[in-house]
Design an enzyme around this catalytic site. Structure first.
Site: not given
Ligand code: SF4
Length: 239
Positions: A51, A134, A152
């Site tokens: 990520e 996120y 996103d």
């Protein structure tokens, strides 16, 4: 869609999200992408590294360095001990490699103090250096199997277009609406597949520029497509 709808969706919006979910999953079965970080059984370390590498970088670029990265640094302790020059060299093919190297090492050192244990709550995750909302959602969704939306730009664009969310909405109203829609979208036992489907769909079909509306399986329930060209016969079952 007005800004009055917040946490709980009105029935028609919920029904449309249910329909979109099925459409996305059907599309994903045929066209979904495979990436090494999506393989089953990935550890919290492997998911979190992916990520961070994916921040403002394409998945295709990350896929090129990810296997080598994990071979060199298989866990937080090896990452914490890497020299900055060595780490930057490995990440150089990606954009923002200096920032990413610094972020990964700060996080690795912080997690070493926790004996490599990744927190299991959003609040604790977001206290770690380099973990924003996120990335915390991604850890909760991928590692801990929670129904967390990965909201996103791809998912926001897809939902914004399908529901005709006006750009004139205030930023906070738009954000609240998107969050409510995204939460409902992943309220499903296949929540992780739904997230990945939305990411891939937003990248490949509902693209930022020139979305592929004429061949999109969601077009009959999409406000954006209806504005462009109202279909003569709606698809069966479209809400
Ligand atoms: S019809 Fe067009 S705008 Fe709507 S979801 Fe499909 S690609 Fe996106």
């Amino acid at each position: 869609m007005s800004g009055g709808v917040t946490c709980e969706l009105v029935a028609w919006a919920a029904a449309r999200v249910d329909w979109l979910r099925e459409g996305l999953l059907g599309w994903f079965e045929r066209f979904g992408r495979c990436f090494p970080w999506r393989e089953p059984g990935r550890s919290a370390y492997e998911v979190t590294v992916a990520e961070i590498l994916l921040q403002r970088t394409t998945a295709a670029q990350v896929a090129q360095v990810y296997p080598d990265f994990l071979r060199r640094y298989p866990a937080w302790d090896s990452l914490a001990r890497a020299t900055p020059a060595e780490l930057e060299g490995v990440l150089r093919p990606l954009g923002l490699w200096r920032q990413k190297a610094r972020a990964l090492q700060r996080l690795a050192r912080s997690l070493e103090e926790r004996h490599g244990l990744m927190p299991e709550t959003r609040r604790e995750l977001e206290r770690l250096p380099g973990i924003g909302p996120y990335t915390a959602s991604a850890v909760l969704a991928v590692v801990y199997g929670q129904a967390e939306p990965l909201l996103d730009a791809n998912l926001a664009r897809l939902l914004g277009r399908c529901f005709g969310l006006s750009q004139t909405l205030s930023r906070s109203s738009r954000r609240r609406l998107l969050q409510a829609l995204a939460l409902h979208l992943v309220r499903d036992e296949r929540s992780l597949q739904v997230n990945w489907a939305a990411l891939d769909f937003g990248t490949l079909v509902c693209r930022p520029r020139r979305p592929l509306c004429p061949c999109c399986p969601l077009r009959s329930a999409c406000a954006y497509a209806l504005l462009l060209e109202p279909p003569a016969t709606p698809s069966a079952g479209a809400p």
